[in-house]
Motif scaffolding. Sequence first.
Motif, PDB file in Angstrom:
ATOM      1  N   GLY A   1       0.937  -1.078  -0.018  1.00 51.00           N
ATOM      2  CA  GLY A   1       0.012   0.031   0.060  1.00 51.00           C
ATOM      3  C   GLY A   1       1.071   1.330  -0.015  1.00 51.00           C
ATOM      4  O   GLY A   1       0.302   2.387  -0.132  1.00 51.00           O
ATOM      5  N   LEU A   2       2.148   0.987   0.243  1.00 50.88           N
ATOM      6  CA  LEU A   2       2.908   2.318   0.230  1.00 50.88           C
ATOM      7  C   LEU A   2       3.737   2.577  -0.926  1.00 50.88           C
ATOM      8  O   LEU A   2       4.126   3.800  -1.299  1.00 50.88           O
ATOM      9  CB  LEU A   2       4.029   2.175   1.374  1.00 50.88           C
ATOM     10  CG  LEU A   2       3.623   1.978   2.670  1.00 50.88           C
ATOM     11  CD1 LEU A   2       4.529   1.580   3.811  1.00 50.88           C
ATOM     12  CD2 LEU A   2       2.868   3.048   3.321  1.00 50.88           C
ATOM     13  N   LEU A   3       4.363   1.638  -1.620  1.00 49.47           N
ATOM     14  CA  LEU A   3       4.813   1.758  -2.836  1.00 49.47           C
ATOM     15  C   LEU A   3       4.051   1.451  -4.081  1.00 49.47           C
ATOM     16  O   LEU A   3       3.127   0.575  -3.972  1.00 49.47           O
ATOM     17  CB  LEU A   3       6.327   0.882  -3.006  1.00 49.47           C
ATOM     18  CG  LEU A   3       7.093   1.116  -1.942  1.00 49.47           C
ATOM     19  CD1 LEU A   3       8.416   0.232  -1.847  1.00 49.47           C
ATOM     20  CD2 LEU A   3       7.807   2.440  -2.326  1.00 49.47           C
ATOM     21  N   PRO A   4       4.184   2.180  -5.271  1.00 50.90           N
ATOM     22  CA  PRO A   4       3.309   2.044  -6.429  1.00 50.90           C
ATOM     23  C   PRO A   4       3.715   0.312  -6.959  1.00 50.90           C
ATOM     24  O   PRO A   4       4.917  -0.125  -6.881  1.00 50.90           O
ATOM     25  CB  PRO A   4       4.022   2.836  -7.714  1.00 50.90           C
ATOM     26  CG  PRO A   4       4.806   3.818  -6.681  1.00 50.90           C
ATOM     27  CD  PRO A   4       5.283   3.153  -5.538  1.00 50.90           C
ATOM     28  N   GLU A   5       2.592  -0.189  -7.507  1.00 51.10           N
ATOM     29  CA  GLU A   5       2.888  -1.441  -8.064  1.00 51.10           C
ATOM     30  C   GLU A   5       3.842  -2.006  -9.018  1.00 51.10           C
ATOM     31  O   GLU A   5       4.619  -2.727  -8.843  1.00 51.10           O
ATOM     32  CB  GLU A   5       1.300  -1.965  -8.871  1.00 51.10           C
ATOM     33  CG  GLU A   5       1.291  -3.361  -9.198  1.00 51.10           C
ATOM     34  CD  GLU A   5       1.385  -4.107  -8.190  1.00 51.10           C
ATOM     35  OE1 GLU A   5       1.948  -5.545  -8.393  1.00 51.10           O
ATOM     36  OE2 GLU A   5       1.142  -4.109  -7.033  1.00 51.10           O
TER      37      GLU A   5
ATOM     38  N   THR B   1       6.590  -4.784  -8.710  1.00 54.66           N
ATOM     39  CA  THR B   1       6.720  -5.647  -9.716  1.00 54.66           C
ATOM     40  C   THR B   1       8.045  -5.630 -10.511  1.00 54.66           C
ATOM     41  O   THR B   1       8.416  -6.808 -10.920  1.00 54.66           O
ATOM     42  CB  THR B   1       5.401  -6.021 -10.663  1.00 54.66           C
ATOM     43  OG1 THR B   1       5.411  -4.482 -11.290  1.00 54.66           O
ATOM     44  CG2 THR B   1       4.256  -6.033  -9.919  1.00 54.66           C
ATOM     45  N   GLY B   2       8.606  -4.338 -10.367  1.00 54.03           N
ATOM     46  CA  GLY B   2       9.787  -4.232 -11.140  1.00 54.03           C
ATOM     47  C   GLY B   2      11.288  -4.467 -10.329  1.00 54.03           C
ATOM     48  O   GLY B   2      12.145  -4.089 -10.835  1.00 54.03           O
TER      49      GLY B   2
ATOM     50  N   ALA C   1       8.734   5.955  -8.472  1.00 51.69           N
ATOM     51  CA  ALA C   1       8.301   5.868  -9.718  1.00 51.69           C
ATOM     52  C   ALA C   1       7.195   6.997  -9.899  1.00 51.69           C
ATOM     53  O   ALA C   1       6.086   6.579 -10.306  1.00 51.69           O
ATOM     54  CB  ALA C   1       7.490   4.510  -9.973  1.00 51.69           C
ATOM     55  N   GLY C   2       7.600   8.106  -9.486  1.00 54.09           N
ATOM     56  CA  GLY C   2       6.624   9.302  -9.999  1.00 54.09           C
ATOM     57  C   GLY C   2       5.737   9.598  -9.009  1.00 54.09           C
ATOM     58  O   GLY C   2       4.991  10.652  -8.995  1.00 54.09           O
TER      59      GLY C   2
END
Length: 186
Positions: free
Chosen positions: A31-35, A39-40, A167-168
């Motif tokens: 919930g804290l970092l973008p998907e 996944t990357g 990631a932005g």
Amino acid sequence: MADATVRRAEHRDVPEIARIQRDTWRTAYAGLLPEEVLTGFDLAEAEQGWADAVGHGPARVWVALEGRWTVGFCAAGPAPESEVADASGALPADAASTGLVSALLVEPRWGRRGHGGRLLATAAADLRERGLTRGIAWVPEADTASLSFYASAGWHPDGTVRTLDAAGRPLREVRVSGGVDLHLRE
């Protein structure tokens, strides 16, 4: 509980350290970092980074074990001036005697069994032996579990915050600070 220990990481631990980082981020930071960050995650790149850390420091890397299983890790060493400075760039009087816990992760499935406390106490003892008197760590502001963990060790937010680009998407972190005279309760 099986035998729980902490020891200095060796090169053979690097693949497990990287896997624990990936798996813990995917679970605890979903919930804290973008998907796309989760996944990357490049496992080979992480392994290379951890191999460098384990082999060359200046942080020392520790692993927590339960029986034969590696369940967590911690990296800690002298804090770079950029990590100790306040928001204006000013250094505190104790900058040269401050250590940085740059990573402390326990796989969630092994959580609440004392591994994090053992890792932090071991890292703190090493920082003390290196002549350091205070420790800091950066924690995502929304990571209430980690903030509570550090608070239980007497490390609290010191008023310094930073915002990272995830990631932005901004990821706000708070710096926690406390003494390195930590000891496990028996």
